[in-house]
Design a protein around this motif. Structure first.
Motif, mmCIF file in Angstrom:
data_model
loop_
_atom_site.group_PDB
_atom_site.id
_atom_site.type_symbol
_atom_site.label_atom_id
_atom_site.label_comp_id
_atom_site.label_asym_id
_atom_site.label_seq_id
_atom_site.Cartn_x
_atom_site.Cartn_y
_atom_site.Cartn_z
ATOM 1 N N LEU A 58 -7.517 11.734 -12.458
ATOM 2 C CA LEU A 58 -8.665 10.884 -12.139
ATOM 3 C C LEU A 58 -8.285 9.412 -12.236
ATOM 4 O O LEU A 58 -8.684 8.602 -11.382
ATOM 5 N N ALA A 59 -7.508 9.056 -13.251
ATOM 6 C CA ALA A 59 -7.089 7.655 -13.401
ATOM 7 C C ALA A 59 -6.200 7.226 -12.243
ATOM 8 O O ALA A 59 -6.356 6.122 -11.703
ATOM 9 N N GLN A 60 -5.279 8.083 -11.834
ATOM 10 C CA GLN A 60 -4.398 7.739 -10.720
ATOM 11 C C GLN A 60 -5.176 7.620 -9.416
ATOM 12 O O GLN A 60 -4.911 6.729 -8.604
ATOM 13 N N MET A 61 -6.150 8.508 -9.213
ATOM 14 C CA MET A 61 -6.955 8.430 -7.997
ATOM 15 C C MET A 61 -7.758 7.141 -7.951
ATOM 16 O O MET A 61 -7.859 6.492 -6.898
ATOM 17 N N ASN A 62 -8.330 6.764 -9.067
ATOM 18 C CA ASN A 62 -9.127 5.537 -9.080
ATOM 19 C C ASN A 62 -8.266 4.308 -8.849
ATOM 20 O O ASN A 62 -8.676 3.371 -8.164
ATOM 21 N N LEU A 63 -7.057 4.301 -9.418
ATOM 22 C CA LEU A 63 -6.156 3.174 -9.164
ATOM 23 C C LEU A 63 -5.769 3.118 -7.690
ATOM 24 O O LEU A 63 -5.698 2.037 -7.098
ATOM 25 N N PHE A 64 -5.538 4.270 -7.097
ATOM 26 C CA PHE A 64 -5.088 4.301 -5.708
ATOM 27 C C PHE A 64 -6.206 3.915 -4.748
ATOM 28 O O PHE A 64 -6.014 3.067 -3.864
ATOM 29 N N TYR A 65 -7.383 4.511 -4.913
ATOM 30 C CA TYR A 65 -8.460 4.274 -3.951
ATOM 31 C C TYR A 65 -9.251 2.996 -4.239
ATOM 32 O O TYR A 65 -9.990 2.535 -3.372
ATOM 33 N N HIS A 66 -9.103 2.443 -5.442
ATOM 34 C CA HIS A 66 -9.698 1.138 -5.727
ATOM 35 C C HIS A 66 -8.739 -0.006 -5.403
ATOM 36 O O HIS A 66 -9.114 -1.174 -5.554
ATOM 37 N N ASP A 67 -7.534 0.327 -4.999
ATOM 38 C CA ASP A 67 -6.525 -0.696 -4.715
ATOM 39 C C ASP A 67 -7.013 -1.580 -3.567
ATOM 40 O O ASP A 67 -7.211 -1.116 -2.442
ATOM 41 N N VAL A 68 -7.196 -2.848 -3.850
ATOM 42 C CA VAL A 68 -7.712 -3.761 -2.832
ATOM 43 C C VAL A 68 -6.668 -4.093 -1.778
ATOM 44 O O VAL A 68 -6.996 -4.680 -0.745
ATOM 45 N N THR A 69 -5.408 -3.732 -2.036
ATOM 46 C CA THR A 69 -4.360 -4.007 -1.053
ATOM 47 C C THR A 69 -4.172 -2.869 -0.060
ATOM 48 O O THR A 69 -3.381 -3.003 0.869
ATOM 49 N N GLN A 70 -4.871 -1.757 -0.245
ATOM 50 C CA GLN A 70 -4.712 -0.619 0.653
ATOM 51 C C GLN A 70 -5.340 -0.919 2.011
ATOM 52 O O GLN A 70 -6.342 -1.637 2.119
ATOM 53 N N ASP A 71 -4.772 -0.355 3.058
ATOM 54 C CA ASP A 71 -5.320 -0.451 4.404
ATOM 55 C C ASP A 71 -6.300 0.699 4.601
ATOM 56 O O ASP A 71 -5.912 1.858 4.696
ATOM 57 N N LEU A 72 -7.588 0.366 4.647
ATOM 58 C CA LEU A 72 -8.619 1.401 4.716
ATOM 59 C C LEU A 72 -8.517 2.220 5.997
ATOM 60 O O LEU A 72 -8.934 3.379 6.023
ATOM 61 N N ARG A 73 -7.981 1.634 7.050
ATOM 62 C CA ARG A 73 -7.895 2.389 8.295
ATOM 63 C C ARG A 73 -6.921 3.560 8.174
ATOM 64 O O ARG A 73 -7.019 4.537 8.911
ATOM 65 N N GLN A 74 -5.982 3.467 7.255
ATOM 66 C CA GLN A 74 -5.075 4.585 7.033
ATOM 67 C C GLN A 74 -5.652 5.614 6.080
ATOM 68 O O GLN A 74 -5.197 6.757 6.066
#
Length: 1234
Positions: free
Chosen positions: A37-53
């Motif tokens: 759960l912690a890893q998922m939140n870090l990954f999907y809350h990452d503001v640098t991620q490209d949401l289109r991907q």
């Protein structure tokens, strides 16, 4: 027997729970799921991620995804149960497979489930009570009677009773109850329940309250909520007694618990579980965990990462998609009959409301949540439910909307009518759909850890398909399955345009990282615009050594450019007139060489390089390190050639590729590269380029907070943004509290507050005025997700565990890095600082970061240097099973001591030699390893045992050649080469499997070479041939080394020496012997003059090497080796002491020699004491060579003098009594330095 924890009770036929203990009694901990759960939140809350991907292009029922749960403020794994589409939005009803909740979420809050997060099985499973079926009360108004009859669904009263039975409320808090669970019999499981509900596990439930155990299944029957099913699912009937109603106390149903609505309550912690110890055996396959693989029909949602499909997805989805919620829950509806009737007519009511908007109808049905609206809509009324949700862009939905009831009834009914009139999905914004399928726009390079400073805009390429290279080169790279690195995406367009480019990349050692765009520019532009009045190459590619030159040339041949560019290799030695004799073909357009060779060419053939337009520096950091003077000469010539007026229209390009940034490159950019493009994908090197000031503060762990506060400027003259990086959430809280007390604006975030990332980033990005100081305290993991690039200071409160982590932190200041592309370097900029706090807990990570700090201009504390030296010595002590470094033996120094796995110190027990250490010997070289290293035999006139054994082996194998029946590692066997039979030792035997033929790695113990031989060539060796030791001796022709700082001899030199000396007897002067190695100089071939007794020297091996032009003298070779022996006598290395469960070690460089065999240690005052004994009696001026660099973990006791005591026999060490300063006490543990 299983032990589970119940989370939710929907009915006796639907209980959601988690397995706590497996059937074998093994305990399943929640730690793995918490980490997930912690890893998922870090990954999907990452503001640098490209949401289109991350957003799915389509949605379908049964699809595994990740959704945002607004109540928990967390991203959770989910399975799509149904899809609701209208003219504007797309929503999905999802089951949270780790929490047992159902949510209706908009498509904006749905993400692709990356395979990394699908390795663990779904945590929640569905159970149902076995062997019982529901009853209901039938009331006859005419007869004024009531009786119990069988029913197909459970009454709300039975569900409420079961819910209250499994929970107790005490002092306003929910308490846990132990529940035992066991499996039903196989007959009941298979015949009654499993066929109708294949996604649930049948159980018998036992409730333990104190010392009383209650069977919940039996209790429901006793309370007349259920009856026992008989041999089949439809065979059970109620007898006359069972039909009689029973009067129950109203207290059992007094607790009002919502049993049907799944709307989560407003709290931030997980909903309280009906914590239970349930012992059960699975009676059926769980639809969430173990469906069969034969029924999977619908396409799989492919994650955005590469790799094979997750086995967990196959396990969860292969048994067909999960049933629609309306179908699965039709038999489990717990509403009353009136509520059920009203909900069934809800769609009709909405449609009438739409047709009569002005009417005064009031809602008659009770309010329902999101789940009930979806559950009560028949499938035929939602044509979009079975279709996919297309990848069109949906209007933005606030994150908080997931917790609210959705739109008004009027809008909902209107949308349903429009969908009925127009079955095709409406697209109110056609441009949005085009954007969804269009190629993604280039992102900020800093978001992917790439620093790009360029004098012109750089449009990156995304893959090989749109890379600026020719089709022929693209085909070669595709055949190699080559993929672009982040640095190449930005550097290739610049190189292909002919721009001056500096590339700092971790894969800079691979020529493919720059060759394709460079060759494209030369082929399409330079060869057509170059001057034809002069001859010579138009491009020169400089490599640090002959090995790299050969590798680049082979790549050019593979790329099919030799027919056009006619590349030539130029490797020149230091031989007289060698450069003058070189002939470069007139059609050569590309020259591959080294800096030393090019300078020699320029001295004789400078007119051949008058149309030099492209200069490429491969591994530029090594070029400037190994040949700084030669590089200065080359750059001066290049500048002179390209600055002439008649070449103003010709292409001029300088490309430097390196893994590290060096100070030489600053001058390269300033003096030789106008309008450059700088691309860096190594963050720590980008920080060196950016001129980040490094500050090192030594402290003890208990004083870190006070040292931190002292290093911060709370009243800066200019605005400051400071990042403080801690190692854990608790440490973040402590630092935040301490800094906040200083009345500064301070923010914090850690893994437990990922939902606050957006808010924290929004506040951080606000402009900071003069005198203001914004501080953000976070962890390393969270720092990656915040996308911070404009910090002015980074404080490493927790020590970085590696240079990579260190560089990632420093890259948070990349927007304030120095920009050498700007010609006006006088413009003021924010000064960037890095403050590193080092305490006693950071011993194991000091060395790696210290190598980086040594390349900066930061002053390093002497204590830190001494400790790093101690760690280095400790690591060398751990290499006792490694051979002495071959480079040290061949040249006196290791060419890469930081990464070399071999030993670099002498150990008397290992390096003691039985070979002569001086005098003249006769040797026969049999295997030529390099130009200066041979293996052969020492010829002893009085010993003819080897020749006798060789003759006997020849005679033995002349009659028969028995093959080896079984080959063991370390065993001795024989191998035939030509007419000779050699003894070999097996080094490794591969796993042959079912193969009849295979290869074995062996060492020829009388020759010295190692190679692989075929298994059928290995012969049995009789025991009588085992007694004679191996005759191969390593012979090193010392005081010579390769030319031009090469690490290895050129093959043509080795080949020439091998052809000259192999198998011939030579006379050599021995200067030193270590282990099985003798160092000789000179080594000559003696020849007998025919007819006389005169002997002449035919040749000298060292002279032959020097005459080849590829070798030079190495006069300090023997001096370096002798100093390394000497150091072992003067050094005190103690590493075997363990006391009080702590390991002690000490590494000291003494002032003079000691007697190792007379040294020992003993325990005094609960501490180990080392005693040092001098080789010669007398007083030393001092104990250590350098007192300034004393080890910070060693204290000294020199206040008194002790008489020599009896020798302690409990151990041996390398140091003891030294006279006046006779001993020291090691008071700190050295275990952290290992």
């Amino acid at each position: 027997m299983l032990s589970i924890s119940l989370l939710k009770v929907e009915s006796p036929s639907c209980l959601w729970g988690r397995v706590v203990r497996g059937p074998g009694g093994e305990v399943e901990t929640a730690d793995e799921y918490d980490r997930l759960l912690a890893q998922m939140n870090l990954f999907y809350h990452d503001v640098t991620q490209d949401l289109r991907q991350l957003k799915p292009t389509s949605l379908e029922e049964g699809q595994v995804c990740v959704v945002y749960w607004s109540v928990m403020k967390s991203w959770c794994r989910a399975v799509v149960e149904s899809i609701i589409m209208d003219s504007v939005t797309c929503r999905a009803c999802c089951l949270l497979v780790d929490h047992g909740e159902r949510l209706v979420v908009p498509s904006e809050q749905i993400r692709i489930a990356v395979q990394t997060f699908l390795q663990l099985p779904f945590w929640v499973r569905r159970f149902h009570l076995a062997g019982i079926k529901p009853t209901t009360l039938q009331v006859s108004v005419y007869e004024e009677k009531a009786k119990l009859i069988t029913s197909t669904r459970w009454d709300s009263s039975s569900t409420l009773y079961l819910h209250n039975l499994l929970q107790c409320k005490k002092h306003g808090r929910w308490m846990t109850t132990d529940v035992l669970l066991k499996a039903t019999s196989s007959t009941q499981t298979e015949a009654v329940l499993l066929e109708s509900e294949s996604d649930s596990t049948s159980v018998e439930l036992y409730l333990r309250v104190g010392n009383i155990k209650i069977c919940v299944n039996d209790d429901l029957v006793a309370k007349k909520f259920a009856y026992y099913s008989r041999e089949s699912a439809d065979g059970g009937e109620l007898n006359d007694f069972d039909k009689l109603p029973v009067m129950l106390s109203s207290s059992i149903l007094t607790q009002t618990v919502c049993t049907s609505s799944n709307k989560p309550t407003a709290h931030t912690q997980p909903p309280p579980a009906i914590s239970s110890s349930l012992n059960c055996a699975a009676g059926a396959g769980d639809g969430l965990t173990a469906p069969s693989a034969a029924q999977s029909q619908q396409p799989e949602l492919q994650p955005s990462v590469e790799g094979s499909r997750s086995k967990v997805i196959d396990q969860h989805l292969s048994n067909g998609r999960l049933k629609k919620s309306s179908e699965r829950d039709s038999s489990e509806d717990t509403d009353s009959s009136l509520a059920a009737a009203l909900t069934k007519d809800l769609s009709l009511f909405r449609f009438l409301k739409f047709l009569n908007p002005g009417s005064s109808y009031q809602q008659a049905a009770p309010s329902v949540g999101q789940h009930e609206e979806l559950k009560d809509c028949p499938p035929e009324e939602t044509p979009a439910a079975s279709s996919t949700c297309t990848g069109q862009e949906v209007r933005s939905v606030e994150s908080g909307a997931a917790g609210k009831t959705w739109r008004t009834e009027e809008d909902w009914a209107c949308a349903r009518l429009l969908e009925w009139l127009n079955p095709e999905p409406l697209n109110p914004d056609p441009a949005a759909a085009d954007d969804a399928v269009a190629p993604k726009a280039p992102r900020d390079p800093r978001g992917s850890g790439v620093l790009v400073h360029s004098a012109f805009p750089v449009e990156p390429c995304t893959c090989l398909d749109d890379a600026p290279i020719t089709d022929a080169l693209r085909w070669v790279l595709l055949r190699k399955q080559y993929s672009l690195s982040p640095a190449e995406r930005y550097s290739w367009p610049a190189v292909a345009r002919g721009c001056n480019t500096v590339i700092i990349s971790p894969n800079a050692a691979q020529p493919l990282c720059y060759l394709a765009p460079l060759l494209t520019h030369i082929l399409l532009n330079s060869i057509y615009t170059c001057l034809t009045s002069t001859a010579g190459p138009i491009a020169v590619l400089l490599c640090p050594g002959w090995v790299k030159v050969q590798a680049v040339y082979e790549l050019l041949e593979e790329m099919k450019v030799t027919s056009v560019l006619h590349p030539v290799i130029a490797l020149l030695g230091v031989g007289k007139d060698e450069a003058t004799a070189v002939k470069i073909p007139k059609n050569c357009l590309l020259l591959v060489t080294t800096p030393f060779s090019l300078v020699r060419l320029l001295s004789c053939h400078c007119f051949l390089f008058l149309r030099l337009y492209h200069l490429v520096l491969d591994e530029a950091d090594l070029l400037f390190t190994l040949a700084p003077d030669q590089m200065a000469t080359i750059l001066q010539h290049f500048q002179k050639v390209t600055s002439s007026e008649k070449k103003a229209s010709c292409p001029q390009q300088l490309v430097a590729v390196a893994r590290r940034w060096t100070s030489h490159m600053e001058g390269l950019l300033a003096n030789h590269m106008p309008s450059p493009c700088i691309v860096m994908s190594v963050p720590e090197e980008a920080a060196l380029y950016g001129d980040v000031q490094q500050i090192i503060l030594m402290t003890v762990e208990s004083s870190k907070v006070s040292v931190l506060l002292g290093a911060l400027d709370f009243n800066p003259e200019v605005g400051q943004k400071t990042l403080i990086v801690a190692k854990s959430a608790a440490e973040v809280e402590d630092v935040f509290k301490a800094v906040s007390n200083k009345s500064v604006f301070c923010l914090q975030t850690h893994e437990g507050s990922t939902h606050q990332f957006d808010s924290v980033v929004q506040q951080w990005r606000k402009d900071v005025g003069p005198g203001s100081h914004v501080i953000l305290v976070t962890t390393t993991e969270c720092l990656k997700c915040l996308g911070v690039r404009d910090a002015t200071c980074v404080v490493h409160y927790s020590f970085p565990t590696s240079p990579k982590v260190f560089g990632g932190r420093l890259f948070c200041m990349s927007e304030n890095f120095r920009n050498l592309c700007e010609r006006d370097q006088t413009r003021s900029r924010h000064l960037t600082r890095s403050v590193l706090l080092i305490s006693e807990r950071n011993a194991c990570h000091v060395v790696g970061v210290l190598r980086y700090l040594e390349r900066t201009s930061a002053p390093l504390p002497p204590e830190l240097l001494a400790f790093a030296q101690g760690v280095h010595v400790a690591r060398e002590d751990q290499k006792t099973n490694k051979p002495l470094c071959s480079y040290i033996k061949s040249y006196g120094v290791c060419r890469d001591g930081t990464s070399c796995p071999d030993r670099h110190t002498l150990i008397p027990q290992l390096d003691q030699s039985v070979l002569p250490a001086c005098g003249v010997i006769e040797v026969v070289p049999l295997y030529i390893k390099t130009a200066s290293v041979f293996y052969g035999r020492v010829v002893r006139m009085e010993d003819g045992r080897f020749q006798s054994m060789a003759s006997e082996m020849t005679s033995y194998y002349a009659d028969k050649k028995p093959g080896a029946m079984e080959m063991l590692e370390g065993g001795l066997y024989a191998v035939q080469e030509d007419e000779l039979f050699h003894r070999v030792k097996v080094l490794a035997v591969p796993d042959r499997g079912d193969r009849m033929f295979f290869c074995v790695s062996v060492r020829f113990i009388d020759v010295g070479k190692e190679e692989e031989v075929k298994s059928h060539q290995v012969l049995e060796l009789p025991e009588r041939f085992h007694s004679l030791p191996g005759q191969a001796v390593e012979i090193i022709a010392c005081r010579v080394k390769p030319v031009d700082e090469e690490t290895d001899w050129h093959p043509k030199v080795t080949r020439a020496i091998s052809q000259k000396i192999r198998g011939l007897q030579h006379r050599a002067q021995v200067l030193l012997s270590l282990g099985n190695t003798v160092f000789v100089d000179p080594m000559v071939r003696m020849a007998q003059v025919p007819g006389v007794k005169t002997v002449i020297n035919e040749y000298n091996v060292q002279s032959e090497i020097l005459n080849s032009g590829m070798g030079v003298r190495n006069p300090e070779h023997l001096d370096l080796l002798r100093a390394l022996c000497q150091e072992s006598k003067e050094a005190a290395h103690h590493s075997g002491c363990r006391a009080n469960d702590r390991t002690y070690r000490a590494d000291l460089q003494l002032h003079a020699n000691i007697a190792p065999d007379r040294c020992c240690w003993e325990m005094k005052s609960n501490e180990p004491v080392l005693k040092l004994v001098k080789q010669q009696q007398g007083c030393w001026e001092r104990l250590l060579r350098n007192k300034v660099l004393q080890n910070i973990f060693v204290s000294y006791d020199m206040e008194h003098f002790e008489q020599e005591e009896e020798r302690i026999s409990n151990g041996r060490c390398f140091v003891e009594n030294t006279g006046k300063d006779d001993r020291y006490v090691n008071s700190e543990s050295g275990s952290e330095s290992d």
